[in-house]
Write a protein that holds these residues in place. Structure first.
Motif, PDB file in Angstrom:
ATOM      1  N   LYS A   2       0.858  -1.179   0.000  1.00 40.61           N
ATOM      2  CA  LYS A   2       0.000   0.000   0.000  1.00 40.61           C
ATOM      3  C   LYS A   2       0.892   1.226   0.000  1.00 40.61           C
ATOM      4  CE  LYS A   2      -3.162   2.412   3.046  1.00 40.61           C
ATOM      5  NZ  LYS A   2      -3.738   2.434   4.372  1.00 40.61           N
ATOM      6  N   SER A   3       0.518   2.272  -0.735  1.00 37.79           N
ATOM      7  CA  SER A   3       1.283   3.509  -0.696  1.00 37.79           C
ATOM      8  C   SER A   3       0.338   4.702  -0.763  1.00 37.79           C
ATOM      9  CB  SER A   3       2.294   3.570  -1.842  1.00 37.79           C
ATOM     10  OG  SER A   3       1.638   3.673  -3.077  1.00 37.79           O
ATOM     11  N   ILE A  12       4.801   4.023   2.471  1.00 34.29           N
ATOM     12  CA  ILE A  12       4.632   2.692   1.890  1.00 34.29           C
ATOM     13  C   ILE A  12       4.467   1.688   3.023  1.00 34.29           C
ATOM     14  CG2 ILE A  12       5.721   0.875   0.516  1.00 34.29           C
ATOM     15  CD1 ILE A  12       7.353   3.113  -0.860  1.00 34.29           C
ATOM     16  N   GLU A  13       3.516   0.772   2.873  1.00 39.22           N
ATOM     17  CA  GLU A  13       3.332  -0.330   3.819  1.00 39.22           C
ATOM     18  C   GLU A  13       3.514  -1.631   3.055  1.00 39.22           C
ATOM     19  OE1 GLU A  13      -0.388  -0.130   5.864  1.00 39.22           O
ATOM     20  OE2 GLU A  13      -0.098   1.966   6.418  1.00 39.22           O
ATOM     21  N   ALA A  14       4.323  -2.533   3.601  1.00 37.25           N
ATOM     22  CA  ALA A  14       4.572  -3.812   2.945  1.00 37.25           C
ATOM     23  C   ALA A  14       4.854  -4.875   3.994  1.00 37.25           C
ATOM     24  CB  ALA A  14       5.750  -3.692   1.985  1.00 37.25           C
ATOM     25  N   GLU A  15       4.807  -6.117   3.584  1.00 38.29           N
ATOM     26  CA  GLU A  15       5.116  -7.241   4.456  1.00 38.29           C
ATOM     27  C   GLU A  15       6.597  -7.583   4.338  1.00 38.29           C
ATOM     28  OE1 GLU A  15       2.846  -8.869   6.436  1.00 38.29           O
ATOM     29  OE2 GLU A  15       1.298  -7.460   5.783  1.00 38.29           O
ATOM     30  N   GLN A  87      11.593  12.758   0.600  1.00 34.93           N
ATOM     31  CA  GLN A  87      11.692  11.700   1.604  1.00 34.93           C
ATOM     32  C   GLN A  87      10.403  10.899   1.712  1.00 34.93           C
ATOM     33  OE1 GLN A  87      13.196  12.988   5.338  1.00 34.93           O
ATOM     34  NE2 GLN A  87      14.615  14.431   4.427  1.00 34.93           N
ATOM     35  N   GLY A  88      10.507   9.781   2.372  1.00 34.95           N
ATOM     36  CA  GLY A  88       9.353   8.941   2.617  1.00 34.95           C
ATOM     37  C   GLY A  88       9.622   8.001   3.772  1.00 34.95           C
ATOM     38  N   VAL A  89       8.624   7.165   4.081  1.00 36.30           N
ATOM     39  CA  VAL A  89       8.741   6.182   5.148  1.00 36.30           C
ATOM     40  C   VAL A  89       8.162   4.863   4.653  1.00 36.30           C
ATOM     41  CG1 VAL A  89       8.099   5.570   7.514  1.00 36.30           C
ATOM     42  CG2 VAL A  89       8.480   7.970   6.915  1.00 36.30           C
ATOM     43  N   ILE A  90       8.841   3.775   4.983  1.00 37.40           N
ATOM     44  CA  ILE A  90       8.376   2.437   4.639  1.00 37.40           C
ATOM     45  C   ILE A  90       8.102   1.705   5.946  1.00 37.40           C
ATOM     46  CG2 ILE A  90       8.956   0.258   3.528  1.00 37.40           C
ATOM     47  CD1 ILE A  90      10.953   1.961   1.849  1.00 37.40           C
TER      48      ILE A  90
END
Length: 93
Positions: A2-3, A12-15, A87-90
């Protein structure tokens, strides 16, 4: 996977174990890398070209992609090494 964009940051969200791919749709090269600029040492797996394994190690040309498999759970800030203000966050679950 998901982003979304929040407060001008890509979230961003990931497994754990998923491939996360950055596709450069811009007109200039982009260099995704772990924070903290310029050492790239926030993501704990060592390797890559500067500090962390999470580092494209150079500019990704327009129309090309960089991908990385996150093996560590947590919240990982990242930036564009060529334009550190981007910038971003995961979030890896």
């Amino acid at each position: 996977l998901k982003s979304e964009v929040k407060e001008k940051k890509l979230i961003i969200e990931a497994e754990k174990g998923m491939i996360v791919r950055w596709f450069n749709r811009g007109e200039r090269e982009s260099w995704p890398a772990s924070n903290i600029h310029p050492t790239h040492t926030l993501y704990p797996e060592k390797g890559g070209c500067i500090g962390s394994k999470f580092d494209a190690c150079g500019g990704v040309k327009p129309g090309e992609a960089y991908e990385f498999v996150f093996e560590q759970k947590g919240s990982w800030g990242y930036h564009d090494h060529l334009r550190p203000g981007l910038q971003g966050v995961i979030f890896i679950k």
